[in-house]
Design a protein around this motif. Structure first.
Motif, PDB file in Angstrom:
ATOM      1  N   LEU A  44     -14.523 -35.011 -29.532  1.00  7.23           N
ATOM      2  CA  LEU A  44     -15.044 -36.028 -28.643  1.00  7.23           C
ATOM      3  C   LEU A  44     -16.180 -35.686 -27.721  1.00  7.23           C
ATOM      4  O   LEU A  44     -15.790 -34.669 -27.085  1.00  7.23           O
ATOM      5  CB  LEU A  44     -13.810 -36.611 -28.105  1.00  7.23           C
ATOM      6  N   VAL A  45     -17.027 -36.654 -27.608  1.00  9.99           N
ATOM      7  CA  VAL A  45     -18.002 -36.333 -26.503  1.00  9.99           C
ATOM      8  C   VAL A  45     -18.004 -37.420 -25.495  1.00  9.99           C
ATOM      9  O   VAL A  45     -18.831 -36.973 -24.267  1.00  9.99           O
ATOM     10  CB  VAL A  45     -19.247 -36.039 -27.187  1.00  9.99           C
ATOM     11  N   GLN A  65      -6.220 -29.686 -24.529  1.00  8.78           N
ATOM     12  CA  GLN A  65      -6.955 -28.654 -24.637  1.00  8.78           C
ATOM     13  C   GLN A  65      -7.195 -28.403 -26.111  1.00  8.78           C
ATOM     14  O   GLN A  65      -6.411 -28.049 -26.858  1.00  8.78           O
ATOM     15  CB  GLN A  65      -6.784 -27.468 -23.878  1.00  8.78           C
ATOM     16  N   ALA A  66      -8.621 -28.342 -26.676  1.00  8.93           N
ATOM     17  CA  ALA A  66      -8.800 -27.915 -27.988  1.00  8.93           C
ATOM     18  C   ALA A  66      -8.488 -26.517 -28.302  1.00  8.93           C
ATOM     19  O   ALA A  66      -8.438 -25.541 -27.468  1.00  8.93           O
ATOM     20  CB  ALA A  66     -10.524 -28.002 -28.056  1.00  8.93           C
ATOM     21  N   LYS A  67      -7.915 -26.255 -29.584  1.00  7.99           N
ATOM     22  CA  LYS A  67      -7.320 -24.881 -30.119  1.00  7.99           C
ATOM     23  C   LYS A  67      -8.321 -24.387 -30.893  1.00  7.99           C
ATOM     24  O   LYS A  67      -8.655 -24.576 -31.771  1.00  7.99           O
ATOM     25  CB  LYS A  67      -6.046 -25.293 -30.970  1.00  7.99           C
ATOM     26  N   ALA A  68      -9.033 -23.686 -29.863  1.00  6.08           N
ATOM     27  CA  ALA A  68     -10.113 -22.834 -30.600  1.00  6.08           C
ATOM     28  C   ALA A  68      -9.807 -21.659 -31.497  1.00  6.08           C
ATOM     29  O   ALA A  68     -10.655 -21.360 -32.153  1.00  6.08           O
ATOM     30  CB  ALA A  68     -11.013 -22.186 -29.293  1.00  6.08           C
ATOM     31  N   ASP A  75       0.531 -26.466 -27.052  1.00  2.00           N
ATOM     32  CA  ASP A  75      -0.186 -27.397 -26.601  1.00  2.00           C
ATOM     33  C   ASP A  75      -0.590 -26.886 -25.032  1.00  2.00           C
ATOM     34  O   ASP A  75       0.393 -26.816 -24.294  1.00  2.00           O
ATOM     35  CB  ASP A  75       0.356 -28.788 -26.682  1.00  2.00           C
ATOM     36  N   VAL A  76      -1.712 -27.416 -24.581  1.00  2.00           N
ATOM     37  CA  VAL A  76      -2.208 -27.340 -23.174  1.00  2.00           C
ATOM     38  C   VAL A  76      -2.561 -28.788 -22.720  1.00  2.00           C
ATOM     39  O   VAL A  76      -3.570 -28.916 -23.223  1.00  2.00           O
ATOM     40  CB  VAL A  76      -3.172 -25.986 -23.136  1.00  2.00           C
ATOM     41  N   ILE A 103     -12.761 -37.107 -21.880  1.00  2.00           N
ATOM     42  CA  ILE A 103     -12.646 -36.350 -22.968  1.00  2.00           C
ATOM     43  C   ILE A 103     -13.293 -35.539 -23.776  1.00  2.00           C
ATOM     44  O   ILE A 103     -13.268 -35.127 -24.926  1.00  2.00           O
ATOM     45  CB  ILE A 103     -12.200 -37.429 -24.092  1.00  2.00           C
ATOM     46  N   HIS A 104     -14.586 -35.257 -23.137  1.00  2.00           N
ATOM     47  CA  HIS A 104     -15.584 -34.471 -23.799  1.00  2.00           C
ATOM     48  C   HIS A 104     -15.113 -32.889 -24.152  1.00  2.00           C
ATOM     49  O   HIS A 104     -14.467 -32.511 -23.422  1.00  2.00           O
ATOM     50  CB  HIS A 104     -16.680 -34.019 -22.656  1.00  2.00           C
ATOM     51  N   GLY A 105     -15.315 -32.556 -25.317  1.00  2.00           N
ATOM     52  CA  GLY A 105     -15.019 -31.436 -25.892  1.00  2.00           C
ATOM     53  C   GLY A 105     -13.429 -31.105 -26.548  1.00  2.00           C
ATOM     54  O   GLY A 105     -13.174 -30.134 -26.668  1.00  2.00           O
TER      55      GLY A 105
END
Length: 210
Positions: A44-45, A65-68, A75-76, A103-105
Motif C-alpha cells: 500500500l502507498v 509492519q511489513a514482514k520483509a 506481528d509488529v 499505510i505507506h509501505g
C-alpha cells in the motif's frame, strides 16, 4: 511514477518499467465489527478514509509492519492513532503525508472506533492505493483463460464478488465481468472459464465487493 513516493531521481516524476497501480475501495454495510481489517497482497502507498462521526466518537488506525524476511515473522503493530475525532463529516488522508507515514509501505491496517455509542460512525468509505509489478496482475490472454478466485471463508460472502476485465480485442474496446457467488466456492476456491478472441491488450482488472 509519482514524485513523492521515495523513488530515485532516474524514475521520479516519469514512468517506470513494470510497475502497475490499483485501488481498493470498501464501503461497509450494516452493523460493523471492530477492529475493521484491510489487507492487500500488494504494498500500500496511499489512502483515504471518510465518513461521519457522532459526538464523542474517535476513529483510530494502526498498521502492521511489513514482514520483509518471511511471513512467519512475529506481528509488529504500530500504536493506535486517531485519524478523525471531530463530530460530523470527515475525510482523512492515510498516506505518506499522514502521521507516521500512514499505510505507506505496509500490507495490512486496522481501524477501530472509540466511544460514540452504537452508531459512532456512518457512511464509512475506505480507499487504499497499492503498487505492484505489472506481471503479478492476473491478466487475460488470447484464447481460453482459467480464473481461480480464493477466499478465506466463502460463507462470509453476502453477495457476489465481481471481477471485471477491460481490454482491447479486434480493434475495439471490450469488457467481461465475472461473478463469483458464495455457492461457487469449494474449499475456498472458485473456478471460472473466460474465452477471448482477437485479444490485443489487457488494460485493467477490477475486483469489486459492494
Amino acid at each position: 511514477m509519482p514524485a513523492d513516493q521515495g523513488y530515485n531521481e532516474d524514475v521520479r516524476g516519469g514512468l517506470s518499467i513494470g510497475q502497475a497501480w490499483g485501488r481498493i475501495t470498501y464501503q461497509p454495510e450494516g452493523k460493523m465489527q471492530w477492529p475493521l481489517t484491510i489487507e492487500s497482497p500488494y504494498v500500500l502507498v496511499d489512502g483515504m478514509v471518510e465518513g461521519r462521526l457522532s459526538e464523542g466518537a474517535r476513529l483510530e488506525m494502526r498498521t502492521l509492519q511489513a514482514k520483509a524476511l518471511n511471513p512467519d515473522q512475529a506481528d509488529v503493530w504500530s500504536e493506535w492513532s486517531a485519524i478523525a475525532e471531530t463530530p460530523g463529516p470527515f475525510q482523512a488522508g492515510i498516506g505518506a503525508e499522514s502521521l507516521n507515514r500512514g499505510i505507506h509501505g505496509v500490507y495490512r491496517f486496522e481501524l477501530r472506533i472509540v466511544g460514540g455509542g452504537t452508531d459512532a460512525v456512518r457512511n464509512l468509505r475506505i480507499q487504499a492505493d497499492f503498487e505492484n509489478g505489472v506481471m503479478s496482475i492476473p491478466r487475460l490472454v488470447e484464447g481460453r483463460n482459467v480464473l481461480r478466485m480464493r477466499v478465506d471463508d466463502a460463507s462470509a460472502l453476502s453477495r457476489p464478488l465481481r471481477l471485471r476485465y477491460d481490454y482491447r480485442a479486434g480493434g475495439a474496446e471490450a469488457s467481461k465481468e465475472i461473478a463469483f457467488r458464495p455457492e461457487d466456492f469449494s474449499d475456498g476456491v472458485a473456478t471460472k472459464i473466460v474465452d477471448t478472441v482477437g485479444l490485443e491488450r489487457c488494460n485493467r482488472v477490477t475486483v469489486e465487493y459492494r
